[in-house]
Design an enzyme around this catalytic site. Structure first.
Site, PDB file in Angstrom:
ATOM      1  N   ASN A  21      -5.264   7.499   0.757  1.00 12.84           N
ATOM      2  CA  ASN A  21      -5.834   8.871   1.360  1.00 12.84           C
ATOM      3  C   ASN A  21      -6.347   8.457   2.785  1.00 12.84           C
ATOM      4  OD1 ASN A  21      -5.136  10.380  -0.477  1.00 12.84           O
ATOM      5  ND2 ASN A  21      -7.128  10.323  -1.540  1.00 12.84           N
TER       6      ASN A  21
ATOM      7  N   ASP B  67      -8.504  10.484   4.524  1.00 14.72           N
ATOM      8  CA  ASP B  67      -9.841  11.578   4.727  1.00 14.72           C
ATOM      9  C   ASP B  67     -11.288  10.999   4.930  1.00 14.72           C
ATOM     10  OD1 ASP B  67     -10.345  11.022   1.983  1.00 14.72           O
ATOM     11  OD2 ASP B  67      -8.875  12.577   1.369  1.00 14.72           O
TER      12      ASP B  67
ATOM     13  N   HIS C 259      -3.314   3.579   4.272  1.00 12.27           N
ATOM     14  CA  HIS C 259      -2.612   4.394   5.113  1.00 12.27           C
ATOM     15  C   HIS C 259      -3.292   4.823   6.514  1.00 12.27           C
ATOM     16  CE1 HIS C 259       0.419   5.364   1.697  1.00 12.27           C
ATOM     17  NE2 HIS C 259       0.590   4.524   2.204  1.00 12.27           N
TER      18      HIS C 259
ATOM     19  N   CYS D  37      -3.309   0.734  25.392  1.00 13.74           N
ATOM     20  CA  CYS D  37      -4.275  -0.294  25.401  1.00 13.74           C
ATOM     21  C   CYS D  37      -5.041  -0.819  23.872  1.00 13.74           C
ATOM     22  CB  CYS D  37      -5.336  -0.037  26.329  1.00 13.74           C
ATOM     23  SG  CYS D  37      -6.620   1.175  25.884  1.00 13.74           S
TER      24      CYS D  37
ATOM     25  N   CYS E 288      -6.456   8.446  26.426  1.00 10.45           N
ATOM     26  CA  CYS E 288      -7.518   7.366  26.439  1.00 10.45           C
ATOM     27  C   CYS E 288      -8.168   7.554  27.565  1.00 10.45           C
ATOM     28  CB  CYS E 288      -6.666   6.293  26.133  1.00 10.45           C
ATOM     29  SG  CYS E 288      -7.847   4.650  26.324  1.00 10.45           S
TER      30      CYS E 288
ATOM     31  N   GLY F 107      -4.754  10.336  -9.256  1.00 13.77           N
ATOM     32  CA  GLY F 107      -4.287  11.289  -8.486  1.00 13.77           C
ATOM     33  C   GLY F 107      -3.122  10.763  -7.598  1.00 13.77           C
ATOM     34  N   THR F 108      -2.336  10.071  -8.161  1.00 14.19           N
ATOM     35  CA  THR F 108      -1.026   9.839  -7.226  1.00 14.19           C
ATOM     36  C   THR F 108       0.285   9.762  -8.147  1.00 14.19           C
ATOM     37  OG1 THR F 108      -0.377   8.008  -5.663  1.00 14.19           O
ATOM     38  CG2 THR F 108      -1.565   7.000  -7.563  1.00 14.19           C
TER      39      THR F 108
HETATM   40  P1  NAD Z   1       1.210  13.340  -3.715  1.00 13.67           P
HETATM   41  O1  NAD Z   1       0.962  14.334  -2.855  1.00 13.67           O
HETATM   42  O2  NAD Z   1       2.473  12.604  -3.931  1.00 13.67           O
HETATM   43  O3  NAD Z   1       0.810  13.544  -5.189  1.00 13.67           O
HETATM   44  C1  NAD Z   1      -0.358  13.892  -5.707  1.00 13.67           C
HETATM   45  C2  NAD Z   1      -0.805  13.747  -7.287  1.00 13.67           C
HETATM   46  O4  NAD Z   1      -2.140  14.208  -7.432  1.00 13.67           O
HETATM   47  C3  NAD Z   1       0.197  14.218  -8.232  1.00 13.67           C
HETATM   48  O5  NAD Z   1       0.525  13.402  -9.004  1.00 13.67           O
HETATM   49  C4  NAD Z   1      -0.639  15.343  -8.680  1.00 13.67           C
HETATM   50  O6  NAD Z   1      -0.505  15.550 -10.235  1.00 13.67           O
HETATM   51  C5  NAD Z   1      -2.140  14.830  -8.850  1.00 13.67           C
HETATM   52  N1  NAD Z   1      -3.334  15.868  -8.510  1.00 13.67           N
HETATM   53  C6  NAD Z   1      -3.143  17.120  -8.221  1.00 13.67           C
HETATM   54  N2  NAD Z   1      -4.382  17.789  -8.386  1.00 13.67           N
HETATM   55  C7  NAD Z   1      -5.240  16.913  -8.920  1.00 13.67           C
HETATM   56  C8  NAD Z   1      -6.402  16.830  -9.298  1.00 13.67           C
HETATM   57  N3  NAD Z   1      -7.486  17.889  -9.276  1.00 13.67           N
HETATM   58  N4  NAD Z   1      -7.014  15.556  -9.887  1.00 13.67           N
HETATM   59  C9  NAD Z   1      -6.186  14.481 -10.032  1.00 13.67           C
HETATM   60  N5  NAD Z   1      -5.031  14.507  -9.614  1.00 13.67           N
HETATM   61  C10 NAD Z   1      -4.642  15.641  -9.253  1.00 13.67           C
HETATM   62  O7  NAD Z   1       0.012  12.258  -3.506  1.00 13.67           O
HETATM   63  P2  NAD Z   1      -0.113  10.537  -3.209  1.00 13.67           P
HETATM   64  O8  NAD Z   1       1.037   9.936  -4.446  1.00 13.67           O
HETATM   65  O9  NAD Z   1      -1.050  10.173  -2.985  1.00 13.67           O
HETATM   66  O10 NAD Z   1       1.183  10.307  -1.882  1.00 13.67           O
HETATM   67  C11 NAD Z   1       1.191  11.126  -0.625  1.00 13.67           C
HETATM   68  C12 NAD Z   1       0.747  10.356   0.389  1.00 13.67           C
HETATM   69  O11 NAD Z   1       0.092  11.554   1.039  1.00 13.67           O
HETATM   70  C13 NAD Z   1      -0.094   9.322   0.260  1.00 13.67           C
HETATM   71  O12 NAD Z   1       0.294   8.485   1.288  1.00 13.67           O
HETATM   72  C14 NAD Z   1      -1.411   9.673   1.416  1.00 13.67           C
HETATM   73  O13 NAD Z   1      -1.543   9.035   2.458  1.00 13.67           O
HETATM   74  C15 NAD Z   1      -0.873  11.190   1.965  1.00 13.67           C
HETATM   75  N6  NAD Z   1      -1.873  12.340   1.562  1.00 13.67           N
HETATM   76  C16 NAD Z   1      -3.349  12.140   1.917  1.00 13.67           C
HETATM   77  C17 NAD Z   1      -4.210  12.983   1.765  1.00 13.67           C
HETATM   78  C18 NAD Z   1      -5.616  12.859   2.035  1.00 13.67           C
HETATM   79  O14 NAD Z   1      -6.133  11.995   2.704  1.00 13.67           O
HETATM   80  N7  NAD Z   1      -6.345  13.604   1.196  1.00 13.67           N
HETATM   81  C19 NAD Z   1      -3.788  14.415   1.580  1.00 13.67           C
HETATM   82  C20 NAD Z   1      -2.379  14.668   1.328  1.00 13.67           C
HETATM   83  C21 NAD Z   1      -1.477  13.557   1.467  1.00 13.67           C
END
Ligand code: NAD
Length: 255
Positions: free
Chosen positions: A105, A107, A122, A133, A151, A191-192
């Site tokens: 994430n 965030d 990421h 720069c 910048c 959550g991935t």
């Molecule tokens: P993804 O969007 O591919 O998948 C999200 C996963 O979260 C799924 O497996 C889903 O079932 C699960 N999920 C949904 N609700 C949930 C909950 N309440 N609790 C736990 N799990 C839950 O996300 P990813 O695999 O992390 O990869 C996507 C890319 O997206 C990453 O590289 C990331 O950098 C980026 N991303 C980041 C953010 C952020 O910073 N919050 C938001 C969106 C995408």
């Protein structure tokens, strides 16, 4: 006891006995803070074109890219706060039960929850970087009313300091993730989906190196049947709250 309750207690036992645990988090952990994931129902890609985060696209048309980036990351989600799952991880770290957090994430919510040993695989949306720069800015120090932001040192184009498609992973989090997959005896995935390369390989490497894999997700992911030992099926806040209760309550075992 339900299957999930049994699994919570089993997971807590592994975490208590672990010498080094890594938390490995994705977009799902922040869903309950109000930030949608990329994929699936309500995911960002159902509304926006993924090209938006392509580096060539950004350089060709920075104004258009910035208008949408600002709308998604800074207007909608800029005020998101850490939820219970982020807070439990921070407390685990404080209590010596969590060695490292590797997050996909961008965030900054793990840091805002109080986690110290966080590696942003990421990058991080709270920082901007000059493409000419390489001066870094806190996003709060940059006026996003005038796009694209420039910048103050050299006039170059500022970009959010997260990894766009077509860019490579920064060396420090990359090395930290490889090391974590080597030294951890527990890998806690939250959550991935496991679809984003090269981030998705670390739980697989950890498993090959003998780690126990605990996974929290409401849905099965690419990891669940492949490497997960203990699947805590449910939302991150609910599962982490139950895990905290089991983990932070003194064990009656003599271990
Ligand atoms: P993804 O969007 O591919 O998948 C999200 C996963 O979260 C799924 O497996 C889903 O079932 C699960 N999920 C949904 N609700 C949930 C909950 N309440 N609790 C736990 N799990 C839950 O996300 P990813 O695999 O992390 O990869 C996507 C890319 O997206 C990453 O590289 C990331 O950098 C980026 N991303 C980041 C953010 C952020 O910073 N919050 C938001 C969106 C995408």
């Amino acid at each position: 006891m339900t299957l999930n309750e049994k699994n919570i207690h089993k997971a807590a036992e592994f975490l208590r006995k672990s010498k080094f645990t890594t938390a490995y988090t994705g977009a799902g952990i922040s869903v309950e803070s109000g930030i949608p994931p990329f994929r699936g129902e309500g995911g960002l890609w159902t509304k926006y074109d993924p090209n938006l985060l392509d580096i060539d696209h950004f350089i060709q048309d920075p104004l258009r890219a910035w208008e949408i980036i600002k709308e998604i990351y800074y207007s909608h989600f800029g005020s998101a706060k850490p939820n219970k799952a982020h807070l439990v991880l921070a407390e685990m770290e404080q209590r010596g039960l969590l060695g490292r957090t590797i997050t996909q994430n961008i965030d900054n919510l793990h840091q805002e929850a109080g986690c110290k040993n966080v590696f942003d695989f990421h990058g991080n949306s709270k920082r901007l970087v000059c493409l000419s720069c390489h001066t870094y800015y806190a996003v709060t120090d940059v006026n996003l009313d005038h796009l694209p932001p420039a910048c103050r040192q050299c006039g170059g184009l500022l970009k959010p300091d997260y990894v766009f498609f077509g860019e490579s992973i920064p060396q420090i989090p990359l090395s930290a993730a490889y090391e974590a997959a080597k030294i951890s005896d527990v890998f806690l995935i939250i959550g991935t989906t496991g679809e984003v390369m090269p981030a998705n390989q670390f739980p697989l490497i950890a498993k090959e190196n003998g780690a126990t894999i605990i996974e929290v997700n409401p849905h099965e992911s690419n990891y669940t049947s492949a490497v997960t030992d203990i699947f805590l099926q449910g939302k991150a806040t609910e599962m982490m709250e139950l895990l905290a209760e089991a983990l932070f309550t003194p064990s009656l075992d003599n271990d």
